[in-house]
Design a protein around this motif. Sequence first.
Motif, PDB file in Angstrom:
ATOM      1  N   ASP A 375       0.716  -1.210  -0.080  1.00  0.00           N
ATOM      2  CA  ASP A 375       0.104  -0.047   0.065  1.00  0.00           C
ATOM      3  C   ASP A 375       0.834   1.151   0.061  1.00  0.00           C
ATOM      4  N   GLY A 377       3.620   1.794  -1.410  1.00  0.00           N
ATOM      5  CA  GLY A 377       4.513   1.654  -2.717  1.00  0.00           C
ATOM      6  C   GLY A 377       5.887   1.297  -2.423  1.00  0.00           C
ATOM      7  N   ASP A 380       6.594  -4.442  -4.817  1.00  0.00           N
ATOM      8  CA  ASP A 380       5.466  -4.883  -5.619  1.00  0.00           C
ATOM      9  C   ASP A 380       5.783  -6.540  -5.031  1.00  0.00           C
ATOM     10  N   SER A 500      -5.626  -2.462   1.772  1.00  0.00           N
ATOM     11  CA  SER A 500      -6.374  -2.016   0.555  1.00  0.00           C
ATOM     12  C   SER A 500      -7.108  -3.334  -0.235  1.00  0.00           C
ATOM     13  N   GLY A 502      -6.624  -4.214  -3.176  1.00  0.00           N
ATOM     14  CA  GLY A 502      -5.427  -4.855  -3.974  1.00  0.00           C
ATOM     15  C   GLY A 502      -4.452  -5.378  -3.150  1.00  0.00           C
ATOM     16  N   ASN A 603      -7.523  -2.652  -9.712  1.00  0.00           N
ATOM     17  CA  ASN A 603      -6.132  -1.944  -9.638  1.00  0.00           C
ATOM     18  C   ASN A 603      -4.729  -2.814  -9.476  1.00  0.00           C
ATOM     19  N   VAL A 604      -5.218  -4.124  -9.696  1.00  0.00           N
ATOM     20  CA  VAL A 604      -4.019  -5.006  -9.531  1.00  0.00           C
ATOM     21  C   VAL A 604      -3.588  -5.465 -11.084  1.00  0.00           C
ATOM     22  N   THR A 605      -2.445  -5.377 -11.360  1.00  0.00           N
ATOM     23  CA  THR A 605      -2.129  -5.673 -12.678  1.00  0.00           C
ATOM     24  C   THR A 605      -0.814  -6.772 -12.728  1.00  0.00           C
ATOM     25  N   LEU A 634       0.572  -3.188  -7.600  1.00  0.00           N
ATOM     26  CA  LEU A 634      -0.585  -2.263  -7.159  1.00  0.00           C
ATOM     27  C   LEU A 634      -0.500  -0.998  -7.675  1.00  0.00           C
ATOM     28  N   ASP A 635      -1.973  -0.594  -8.287  1.00  0.00           N
ATOM     29  CA  ASP A 635      -2.274   0.857  -8.788  1.00  0.00           C
ATOM     30  C   ASP A 635      -1.149   1.301 -10.038  1.00  0.00           C
ATOM     31  N   GLY A 636      -0.328   0.241 -10.681  1.00  0.00           N
ATOM     32  CA  GLY A 636       0.369   0.481 -11.682  1.00  0.00           C
ATOM     33  C   GLY A 636       1.832   1.058 -11.065  1.00  0.00           C
ATOM     34  N   VAL A 637       2.123   0.837  -9.896  1.00  0.00           N
ATOM     35  CA  VAL A 637       3.287   1.431  -9.221  1.00  0.00           C
ATOM     36  C   VAL A 637       4.367   0.100  -9.319  1.00  0.00           C
TER      37      VAL A 637
END
Length: 802
Positions: A375, A377, A380, A500, A502, A603-605, A634-637
Amino acid sequence: MAPAPLPPPAQEHDDAVEQPRGKSKRRRRLERAAAVALALLAIALLLDRLFPLPLPDGSGGSTVVLARDGSPLRAFPDRDGVWRYPVRVEDVSPLYVQALLTYEDRWFHRHPGVNPLALARAFGQWIVHRRLVSGGSTLTMQVARILDGTPHSMAGKLRQILRALQLEAHLSKREILTLYLERAPFGGTIEGVEAASWAYLGKPASKLSRAEAALLAVLPQAPSRLRPDRNADAAREARDKVLQRMAELGVWTPAEVHDARIESVAARTLQPPLSAALLAERLRAEHPQQRRIATTIDAGLQRALEARVGDYLARLPERTSAALLVVDNATLEARAYVGSAAFGDEQRLGHVDMVRAWRSPGSTLKPFLYGLALDDGLIDSESLLIDAPQSFGGYRPGNFDLAYNGPVGAAEALRLSLNVPAVDLLDRIGPVRFAARLAHAGLDLRLPRGAAPNLSVILGGAGARMEDLVGAYVALNRGGIGGRVRYTADDAVIERRVLSDGAAWIVRDVLEANPRPGYAPGTFDPGSRPRVAWKTGTSYGFRDAWAIGATRAYTVAVWIGRPDGTPLPGQYGAVTALPLMFQVVDSLPRSTLSATPQPPPANVTEAEVCWPLGLAFDPARPDLCHQKRKAWVLDGVIPPTLPERDATSWSAGLVRLRVDAGSGARLGAACTSAKARETEIARWPSLAYPWLSRELRRRASLPPLAPGCADDGLDASQPLRIDGLADNAAIARAPNADKPASVRLRALGAAGEVLWLVNGRLEGTTHGAQPFEYAFADTGAQTVTALTPAGAYAQLNLRVLR
């Protein structure tokens, strides 16, 4: 002529007076009757005030704690040791009410408390036999006798009649019937139809058959003589008498009565229910005024798991106890609650409820740490972490098996429960902030008085309670929202965000990917078993063994240890608590969806990340990607690899250099070359190098400095060399010696602390050139590594002969 005679005045006077006198008499009689009635009413009111009904006030009475299906888990007798379950009319089978009223008091709903005809019959029998043959008692009179304890005599009967009238004046028929249902004597210390039904028949009074209803209807007439567990023949004869009456009066058909007669009279050995004993004790203390406490516990599951826990602990050391909690994720309701291994077992301290005891949670907090790092950042799912000996302000954690793995991904570090990466993350997040986040989510940590959270928290250096841990773990299957475990349907639904959505999904996916013990990844599985996100934990000194597993529907926690805190050497989470946890999980109800993975939230990729930099793979710069991994982001970060702590070591990350195009040598700032060009090199964290392959070391190494160039400081780390044996040497123990082969080595080039690892396990620490001595217990290939906190290292490969 003589005058006419006048009417006799006296007669006229008598008639005029007679009529008022008659009216006055009647009035006086009415007045006297009214006065008598008022006097009787006043006397009745006075007597009612002087001799109030001895109605139960509910204080100090018996209490029954029920499962969610209404079956009793545990009953507590009243202060006199009587077993009595609170019951309502609608909780009892209509068949029993029919049998009771038909046999005992057909006119119950019509008389004022006494039946004059029945009393006249009883009085006539008393005159003939000079004793009471039949009491002529109504159900109301029986309740009066139960409450007042009137003797079997004429005076007692008169008192009973007065009390019955008093009952009818104060209570409704329904209330009087309820008193009978709760307090009728059924033998020994058993009172009330519900307690009798469970005690003798093992079922609730709401599910009685006609034969059972008839038996319980007649039993209070002579509880000792008709007890079915002692006098089955007498009980059957009395039961059949009731059945015959039901047929004669047309309440039940002859066919129904015939079928009822066929049923045998069978009773269980009287044993009060004792399931979920510690939860029942807890709820009784929390609700002292409630006589009937309905829980969310599944009775069948509870009994099965209590038996399973007892069987499982039979193979463990003496004085070992266990705790188990099963919670429905959707409702936060507890379905099974085993507070100790054996309630009442003094040796195991079975009276201590370990579900709510403060114990060291071991490593069970690590999933929340990794979730918080996601969360924030910081990482990952495949961020590069270093599992190597490190010191954090004087605190040097080690892994459970004392071995180190070098560079690991975040997911693997969590699955393997590695300590150093976890402490590293906690140091970056902050232990005070981490503890505050857990407390906000309902997971309080207990610390010594006056102490603040420190880095040891993540390794079990604080106290936690099982129910709070489970309340947080349910968040993995509830979109990151945990909550307080509920034990009754009336408990408030208290939900708190733990992670969160994600982050919770990623952590659960990581833990679900951890194979069951004995099953390697990719092992064939028909898919019938549920997916389980599981984590184990072991406290310092083998005092607490934990296993917590979360499926789509349930969260299960298991604790094994000794309540007095004494160690259980060799017993830890993965070998002691985990097998029992999986047994429980596999025994729970499950749907076809329980074995299928849940899709990630929006929001998870998934992304390809590269080590050592930690960044997304760039096809234009493949040389910077030494290892490629697929990560959940998470969130593209996609955060870069965490920076190193030691300012004197080489920093992980991208190093930009000028090199000579011809020789490839590194050019310092003051060096010039007609063929100079820019290049970039991806560096690994310094402490990772002893674990890297030769090829990875080569790709990450800096080219040598060109001749004549001033030192640019990139070679600041002092090189180490191990003295004492040549690389690839073979050693053996001395001939005819009992001692194993040993070595005496020194690290040259180090001025400070040197850590010595043998095959990745920390085996000793020296200072400067002090010697390191080690005896090899095993034969074969061995690797000895000397490592400084700054990342300088040297390795020696040996072969130990037999």
